[in-house]
Design a protein around this motif. Structure first.
Motif, PDB file in Angstrom:
ATOM      1  N   ALA A 183      51.316 -24.464  63.350  1.00 29.95           N
ATOM      2  CA  ALA A 183      50.099 -25.208  62.998  1.00 29.95           C
ATOM      3  C   ALA A 183      48.863 -24.541  63.580  1.00 29.95           C
ATOM      4  CB  ALA A 183      50.206 -26.649  63.483  1.00 29.95           C
ATOM      5  N   GLN A 184      48.951 -24.122  64.838  1.00 34.01           N
ATOM      6  CA  GLN A 184      47.798 -23.473  65.473  1.00 34.01           C
ATOM      7  C   GLN A 184      47.500 -22.129  64.821  1.00 34.01           C
ATOM      8  OE1 GLN A 184      45.914 -24.996  67.933  1.00 34.01           O
ATOM      9  NE2 GLN A 184      44.536 -23.368  67.348  1.00 34.01           N
ATOM     10  N   MET A 185      48.535 -21.367  64.529  1.00 36.22           N
ATOM     11  CA  MET A 185      48.356 -20.066  63.894  1.00 36.22           C
ATOM     12  C   MET A 185      47.718 -20.223  62.507  1.00 36.22           C
ATOM     13  SD  MET A 185      51.097 -17.137  62.871  1.00 36.22           S
ATOM     14  CE  MET A 185      51.521 -18.000  61.375  1.00 36.22           C
ATOM     15  N   LEU A 186      48.239 -21.155  61.711  1.00 35.76           N
ATOM     16  CA  LEU A 186      47.685 -21.379  60.376  1.00 35.76           C
ATOM     17  C   LEU A 186      46.242 -21.861  60.447  1.00 35.76           C
ATOM     18  CD1 LEU A 186      50.721 -23.080  58.618  1.00 35.76           C
ATOM     19  CD2 LEU A 186      49.779 -20.806  58.147  1.00 35.76           C
ATOM     20  N   THR A 187      45.967 -22.787  61.352  1.00 31.89           N
ATOM     21  CA  THR A 187      44.611 -23.316  61.505  1.00 31.89           C
ATOM     22  C   THR A 187      43.637 -22.195  61.854  1.00 31.89           C
ATOM     23  OG1 THR A 187      45.427 -25.478  62.183  1.00 31.89           O
ATOM     24  CG2 THR A 187      43.170 -24.933  62.805  1.00 31.89           C
ATOM     25  N   ASN A 188      43.991 -21.387  62.838  1.00 33.75           N
ATOM     26  CA  ASN A 188      43.105 -20.296  63.252  1.00 33.75           C
ATOM     27  C   ASN A 188      42.913 -19.274  62.140  1.00 33.75           C
ATOM     28  OD1 ASN A 188      42.818 -21.417  65.790  1.00 33.75           O
ATOM     29  ND2 ASN A 188      44.410 -20.170  66.706  1.00 33.75           N
ATOM     30  N   THR A 189      43.980 -18.952  61.427  1.00 35.05           N
ATOM     31  CA  THR A 189      43.892 -17.964  60.356  1.00 35.05           C
ATOM     32  C   THR A 189      43.016 -18.468  59.210  1.00 35.05           C
ATOM     33  OG1 THR A 189      46.066 -17.090  60.921  1.00 35.05           O
ATOM     34  CG2 THR A 189      45.233 -16.592  58.710  1.00 35.05           C
ATOM     35  N   VAL A 190      43.245 -19.699  58.785  1.00 35.97           N
ATOM     36  CA  VAL A 190      42.457 -20.262  57.681  1.00 35.97           C
ATOM     37  C   VAL A 190      40.991 -20.407  58.083  1.00 35.97           C
ATOM     38  CG1 VAL A 190      42.095 -22.315  56.252  1.00 35.97           C
ATOM     39  CG2 VAL A 190      44.402 -21.417  56.593  1.00 35.97           C
ATOM     40  N   PHE A 191      40.740 -20.941  59.272  1.00 34.91           N
ATOM     41  CA  PHE A 191      39.365 -21.126  59.731  1.00 34.91           C
ATOM     42  C   PHE A 191      38.641 -19.783  59.819  1.00 34.91           C
ATOM     43  CE2 PHE A 191      36.139 -21.564  63.058  1.00 34.91           C
ATOM     44  CZ  PHE A 191      35.365 -22.572  62.507  1.00 34.91           C
ATOM     45  N   SER A 192      39.292 -18.772  60.391  1.00 30.01           N
ATOM     46  CA  SER A 192      38.680 -17.448  60.531  1.00 30.01           C
ATOM     47  C   SER A 192      38.378 -16.829  59.181  1.00 30.01           C
ATOM     48  CB  SER A 192      39.606 -16.511  61.313  1.00 30.01           C
ATOM     49  OG  SER A 192      39.826 -17.002  62.598  1.00 30.01           O
ATOM     50  N   THR A 193      39.325 -16.913  58.273  1.00 27.89           N
ATOM     51  CA  THR A 193      39.145 -16.337  56.941  1.00 27.89           C
ATOM     52  C   THR A 193      38.004 -17.021  56.203  1.00 27.89           C
ATOM     53  OG1 THR A 193      41.487 -15.776  56.837  1.00 27.89           O
ATOM     54  CG2 THR A 193      40.289 -15.843  54.741  1.00 27.89           C
ATOM     55  N   MET A 194      37.969 -18.346  56.287  1.00 24.57           N
ATOM     56  CA  MET A 194      36.897 -19.075  55.599  1.00 24.57           C
ATOM     57  C   MET A 194      35.536 -18.749  56.206  1.00 24.57           C
ATOM     58  SD  MET A 194      38.693 -22.691  54.715  1.00 24.57           S
ATOM     59  CE  MET A 194      37.498 -23.156  53.467  1.00 24.57           C
ATOM     60  N   SER A 195      35.484 -18.603  57.529  1.00 24.22           N
ATOM     61  CA  SER A 195      34.226 -18.246  58.193  1.00 24.22           C
ATOM     62  C   SER A 195      33.754 -16.866  57.752  1.00 24.22           C
ATOM     63  CB  SER A 195      34.401 -18.272  59.714  1.00 24.22           C
ATOM     64  OG  SER A 195      34.644 -19.577  60.152  1.00 24.22           O
ATOM     65  N   LEU A 196      34.683 -15.916  57.660  1.00 24.06           N
ATOM     66  CA  LEU A 196      34.330 -14.572  57.214  1.00 24.06           C
ATOM     67  C   LEU A 196      33.810 -14.575  55.781  1.00 24.06           C
ATOM     68  CD1 LEU A 196      37.250 -12.462  58.697  1.00 24.06           C
ATOM     69  CD2 LEU A 196      34.831 -12.368  59.367  1.00 24.06           C
ATOM     70  N   GLU A 197      34.280 -15.528  54.990  1.00 26.43           N
ATOM     71  CA  GLU A 197      33.831 -15.633  53.592  1.00 26.43           C
ATOM     72  C   GLU A 197      32.623 -16.559  53.465  1.00 26.43           C
ATOM     73  OE1 GLU A 197      37.312 -16.865  51.467  1.00 26.43           O
ATOM     74  OE2 GLU A 197      38.259 -14.896  51.637  1.00 26.43           O
ATOM     75  N   ASN A 198      32.050 -16.909  54.620  1.00 25.13           N
ATOM     76  CA  ASN A 198      30.856 -17.752  54.679  1.00 25.13           C
ATOM     77  C   ASN A 198      31.080 -19.132  54.048  1.00 25.13           C
ATOM     78  OD1 ASN A 198      28.299 -18.117  55.687  1.00 25.13           O
ATOM     79  ND2 ASN A 198      27.285 -17.448  53.799  1.00 25.13           N
ATOM     80  N   GLN A 199      32.287 -19.646  54.183  1.00 25.84           N
ATOM     81  CA  GLN A 199      32.598 -20.998  53.727  1.00 25.84           C
ATOM     82  C   GLN A 199      32.548 -21.920  54.936  1.00 25.84           C
ATOM     83  OE1 GLN A 199      36.068 -21.321  51.191  1.00 25.84           O
ATOM     84  NE2 GLN A 199      35.901 -19.171  50.659  1.00 25.84           N
ATOM     85  N   GLN A 200      31.673 -22.879  54.895  1.00 22.13           N
ATOM     86  CA  GLN A 200      31.442 -23.751  56.037  1.00 22.13           C
ATOM     87  C   GLN A 200      32.371 -24.969  56.013  1.00 22.13           C
ATOM     88  OE1 GLN A 200      29.402 -22.683  58.447  1.00 22.13           O
ATOM     89  NE2 GLN A 200      29.107 -20.889  57.164  1.00 22.13           N
ATOM     90  N   VAL A 201      33.520 -24.835  56.659  1.00 28.15           N
ATOM     91  CA  VAL A 201      34.459 -25.941  56.814  1.00 28.15           C
ATOM     92  C   VAL A 201      34.713 -26.069  58.301  1.00 28.15           C
ATOM     93  CG1 VAL A 201      36.757 -26.830  56.270  1.00 28.15           C
ATOM     94  CG2 VAL A 201      35.524 -25.465  54.579  1.00 28.15           C
ATOM     95  N   SER A 202      34.596 -27.281  58.823  1.00 28.27           N
ATOM     96  CA  SER A 202      34.743 -27.473  60.260  1.00 28.27           C
ATOM     97  C   SER A 202      36.190 -27.249  60.703  1.00 28.27           C
ATOM     98  CB  SER A 202      34.288 -28.881  60.664  1.00 28.27           C
ATOM     99  OG  SER A 202      35.208 -29.844  60.172  1.00 28.27           O
ATOM    100  N   LEU A 203      36.347 -26.823  61.945  1.00 35.01           N
ATOM    101  CA  LEU A 203      37.677 -26.602  62.497  1.00 35.01           C
ATOM    102  C   LEU A 203      38.511 -27.885  62.468  1.00 35.01           C
ATOM    103  CD1 LEU A 203      39.656 -24.635  63.782  1.00 35.01           C
ATOM    104  CD2 LEU A 203      38.641 -25.168  66.001  1.00 35.01           C
ATOM    105  N   PRO A 204      37.958 -29.058  62.821  1.00 31.14           N
ATOM    106  CA  PRO A 204      38.763 -30.281  62.718  1.00 31.14           C
ATOM    107  C   PRO A 204      39.252 -30.572  61.297  1.00 31.14           C
ATOM    108  CG  PRO A 204      36.871 -30.676  64.128  1.00 31.14           C
ATOM    109  CD  PRO A 204      36.685 -29.317  63.490  1.00 31.14           C
ATOM    110  N   LYS A 205      38.447 -30.247  60.291  1.00 29.71           N
ATOM    111  CA  LYS A 205      38.862 -30.455  58.903  1.00 29.71           C
ATOM    112  C   LYS A 205      40.011 -29.524  58.542  1.00 29.71           C
ATOM    113  CE  LYS A 205      38.659 -32.264  54.835  1.00 29.71           C
ATOM    114  NZ  LYS A 205      39.151 -33.618  54.631  1.00 29.71           N
ATOM    115  N   VAL A 206      39.932 -28.270  58.962  1.00 29.51           N
ATOM    116  CA  VAL A 206      41.016 -27.321  58.707  1.00 29.51           C
ATOM    117  C   VAL A 206      42.289 -27.798  59.403  1.00 29.51           C
ATOM    118  CG1 VAL A 206      41.824 -24.939  59.031  1.00 29.51           C
ATOM    119  CG2 VAL A 206      39.458 -25.363  58.347  1.00 29.51           C
ATOM    120  N   GLU A 207      42.177 -28.255  60.649  1.00 27.46           N
ATOM    121  CA  GLU A 207      43.333 -28.784  61.378  1.00 27.46           C
ATOM    122  C   GLU A 207      43.965 -29.948  60.625  1.00 27.46           C
ATOM    123  OE1 GLU A 207      41.519 -29.723  65.123  1.00 27.46           O
ATOM    124  OE2 GLU A 207      42.079 -27.795  65.997  1.00 27.46           O
ATOM    125  N   GLU A 208      43.135 -30.829  60.111  1.00 29.30           N
ATOM    126  CA  GLU A 208      43.610 -31.991  59.356  1.00 29.30           C
ATOM    127  C   GLU A 208      44.390 -31.557  58.105  1.00 29.30           C
ATOM    128  OE1 GLU A 208      41.503 -35.317  56.559  1.00 29.30           O
ATOM    129  OE2 GLU A 208      40.510 -34.865  58.463  1.00 29.30           O
TER     130      GLU A 208
END
Length: 67
Positions: free
Chosen positions: A21-46
């Motif tokens: 869960a932590q690995m997926l959350t960090n990977t998705v959040f990082s990728t979305m941030s690099l693509e300039n997609q603004q999704v909060s870390l708590p939302k990705v965790e959810e």
């Protein structure tokens, strides 16, 4: 099946739900941030927790522990 077995033998921590869960959350959040997609870390965790729970409810015997 054989290659999957070898993969999990090599990386047993991926069968631990909390680690995955932590690995997926960090990977998705990082990728979305690099693509300039603004999704909060708590939302990705959810979302990640929801998807993992869905897999459990489908009867997947994937995880060795629970969070």
């Amino acid at each position: 099946f054989v290659s999957r077995m070898k993969f999990y033998e090599k990386y047993p921590q991926l069968k631990e739900k909390s680690f995955l869960a932590q690995m997926l959350t960090n990977t998705v959040f990082s990728t979305m941030s690099l693509e300039n997609q603004q999704v909060s870390l708590p939302k990705v965790e959810e979302i990640v927790q929801s998807l993992l729970k869905e897999q459990e409810l489908k009867g997947s015997q994937f995880f060795t522990n629970q969070i």
